[in-house]
Write an enzyme that holds these catalytic residues in place. Structure first.
Site, PDB file in Angstrom:
ATOM      1  N   HIS A   1      31.579  28.601  33.667  1.00  0.00           N
ATOM      2  CA  HIS A   1      32.285  29.915  34.216  1.00  0.00           C
ATOM      3  C   HIS A   1      31.816  31.157  33.952  1.00  0.00           C
ATOM      4  O   HIS A   1      32.478  32.217  34.049  1.00  0.00           O
ATOM      5  CB  HIS A   1      33.815  29.627  33.976  1.00  0.00           C
ATOM      6  CG  HIS A   1      34.164  29.847  32.546  1.00  0.00           C
ATOM      7  ND1 HIS A   1      33.497  29.348  31.580  1.00  0.00           N
ATOM      8  CD2 HIS A   1      35.236  30.431  32.090  1.00  0.00           C
ATOM      9  CE1 HIS A   1      34.033  29.871  30.462  1.00  0.00           C
ATOM     10  NE2 HIS A   1      35.156  30.636  30.571  1.00  0.00           N
TER      11      HIS A   1
ATOM     12  N   CYS B   1      43.376  31.376  35.525  1.00  0.00           N
ATOM     13  CA  CYS B   1      42.394  32.440  35.018  1.00  0.00           C
ATOM     14  C   CYS B   1      41.057  32.048  35.860  1.00  0.00           C
ATOM     15  O   CYS B   1      40.530  30.845  36.280  1.00  0.00           O
ATOM     16  CB  CYS B   1      41.756  31.993  33.448  1.00  0.00           C
ATOM     17  SG  CYS B   1      40.752  33.453  32.991  1.00  0.00           S
TER      18      CYS B   1
ATOM     19  N   LYS C   1      37.705  46.941  30.075  1.00  0.00           N
ATOM     20  CA  LYS C   1      38.053  45.988  29.462  1.00  0.00           C
ATOM     21  C   LYS C   1      39.648  46.462  29.028  1.00  0.00           C
ATOM     22  O   LYS C   1      40.655  45.842  29.437  1.00  0.00           O
ATOM     23  CB  LYS C   1      37.466  45.889  28.028  1.00  0.00           C
ATOM     24  CG  LYS C   1      35.787  45.461  28.213  1.00  0.00           C
ATOM     25  CD  LYS C   1      35.984  43.901  28.664  1.00  0.00           C
ATOM     26  CE  LYS C   1      36.502  42.966  27.425  1.00  0.00           C
ATOM     27  NZ  LYS C   1      36.139  41.744  27.789  1.00  0.00           N
TER      28      LYS C   1
ATOM     29  N   ASN D   1      40.818  27.733  35.417  1.00  0.00           N
ATOM     30  CA  ASN D   1      41.489  26.946  34.516  1.00  0.00           C
ATOM     31  C   ASN D   1      42.607  26.407  35.319  1.00  0.00           C
ATOM     32  O   ASN D   1      43.669  26.977  35.838  1.00  0.00           O
ATOM     33  CB  ASN D   1      42.290  27.884  33.556  1.00  0.00           C
ATOM     34  CG  ASN D   1      41.192  28.440  32.365  1.00  0.00           C
ATOM     35  OD1 ASN D   1      40.006  27.809  32.151  1.00  0.00           O
ATOM     36  ND2 ASN D   1      41.635  29.085  31.391  1.00  0.00           N
TER      37      ASN D   1
ATOM     38  N   ASP E   1      46.097  29.792  29.853  1.00  0.00           N
ATOM     39  CA  ASP E   1      45.762  30.925  30.877  1.00  0.00           C
ATOM     40  C   ASP E   1      45.536  30.184  32.195  1.00  0.00           C
ATOM     41  O   ASP E   1      44.527  30.177  32.938  1.00  0.00           O
ATOM     42  CB  ASP E   1      44.579  31.615  30.368  1.00  0.00           C
ATOM     43  CG  ASP E   1      44.785  33.082  31.418  1.00  0.00           C
ATOM     44  OD1 ASP E   1      45.626  33.343  31.944  1.00  0.00           O
ATOM     45  OD2 ASP E   1      43.691  34.005  31.243  1.00  0.00           O
TER      46      ASP E   1
END
Length: 377
Positions: A293, A77, A371, A239, A74
């Site tokens: 993070h 991110c 979400k 990331n 990812d």
């Protein structure tokens, strides 16, 4: 100051207090990563937890080689914080949830001009722009709960208006890039200066731009649904790999679930049922210029439902102890992302503060966490 910065062995640092939850497997993965060819130093953050072969919540400094697998699937991110004109005094969660509707599908043609303005290279994942994705990704309306510094007002944040925190990345694009690398080179990394390394870095940088555009489009999409205006306060990736100099040595900093501490103010979020903190980092080579993070997982995803299903119905998990609401239509995910599955954010931020690696500016309280609508609960 600094008593939370532990030197586990030569080149391996762990930032944690005595009561910080750190799983033994995560330490083992940190030690394994430290033995990769060209690896000079590794640093685990207080949110350190096991990943697929490599730990999450860590930074890795190498010379001569860089490792796409340490960045993960990812790329880009990160977290973006927006201030909004949504008044806290007129807060109506039923109305806000109804207005949000479903944000899981692709943006319609009305967004084409805005998408084009980012001038992203074609990648085949354009339909994912403006979507949050699964896992620990979310978009959350928040309220300024406590302010500890005048810098908060200077950022345009106040208790009278809601904030919006977006956590997402490059969606399927990052997975495609990582898969390409692993299929060709397994986990052996790429020699600095090689054509293969240059190719990866170009793809990596495109994914960073994609992820940043994605977070902006998610925020704008939500504000549009909520009939509100807003402005971005910050956007930081956690990331990524980037060239860096540590103690006079040039090399590559890989961050996997670690936020750069040399790019200004940032947010360290808790679980969906916990506070988040706005902090001013201290760039320190001992932490490889990085901070946590987020809260970091305590439990594996596969064990969450078994641990919690006897205690909570799905409907109960859509409300939190702080009075906030959670929109999640995925039965499995709502258990996997339960607050109990994460470390307490105060323990993570507290360890970083005791280590002298940040200054806390404000505490943010969740109001409404999106979400996924997924299937109906």
């Amino acid at each position: 100051m600094g008593n939370c910065i532990q030197n586990l062995s030569d080149g391996i640092t762990l930032i944690a207090a005595d009561d910080t939850w750190i799983e033994g497997k995560a330490i083992q993965q940190l030690e394994t990563t430290a033995r990769l060819p060209g690896m000079q130093r590794v640093a685990g953050m207080p949110d350190l937890h096991p990943g697929r072969g490599y730990p999450i919540g860590a930074t890795f400094f190498s010379t001569g080689r860089l490792y796409p697998a340490l960045v993960g699937n990812d790329i880009g991110c990160g977290m973006a914080l927006w201030r909004t004109d949504l008044a806290t005094a007129k807060l109506n969660l039923d109305k806000l949830e109804k207005r949000l509707g479903n944000l899981d599908g692709p943006l319609n043609e009305d967004w084409s001009e805005r998408i084009a303005s980012f001038d992203l290279p074609p990648c085949g994942h354009e339909r994912s722009l403006g979507t949050i994705g699964g896992g620990n990704h979310f978009a959350e309306l928040q309220q300024l709960d406590q302010s500890y510094d005048d810098a908060v007002a200077a950022l345009g944040l106040d208790r009278r208006h809601l904030l919006l925190l977006v956590h997402s990345g490059s969606r399927g694009l990052g997975e495609t890039i990582l898969r390409e690398q692993v299929d060709r080179f397994s986990h052996q990394g790429l020699a600095e200066g090689s054509d293969d390394c240059a190719h990866y870095l170009a793809r990596h940088d495109g994914a960073l731009r994609f992820a940043e555009a994605n977070r902006e489009l998610i925020a704008l999409r939500m504000l549009d649904r909520l009939r509100a205006d807003g402005a971005q306060v910050l956007d930081v990736n956690h990331n990524l790999v980037s060239p860096a100099q540590v103690d006079g040595v040039d090399g590559w900093l890989h961050r996997k679930g670690a936020t750069p501490a040399d790019r200004g103010v940032m947010v360290i979020p808790g679980s969906r049922g916990d506070y988040s903190y706005l902090v001013e980092p201290v760039a320190d080579p001992r932490s490889l210029f990085s901070l946590a993070h987020g809260a970091g997982r305590k439990w594996m995803r596969s064990e969450c439902k078994e641990r919690l299903s006897a205690r909570y119905r799905v409907e109960q998990l859509s409300r939190t102890a702080l009075g906030s609401r959670v929109i999640c239509g995925d039965r499995g995910l709502i258990y996997e992302e339960a607050p109990e599955a994460y470390k307490a954010i105060d323990s993570v931020v507290g360890a970083l503060r005791e280590a002298g690696l940040l200054r806390v500016l404000a505490r943010l309280k969740p109001v409404l966490t999106y979400k996924t609508r997924g299937e109906c609960c």
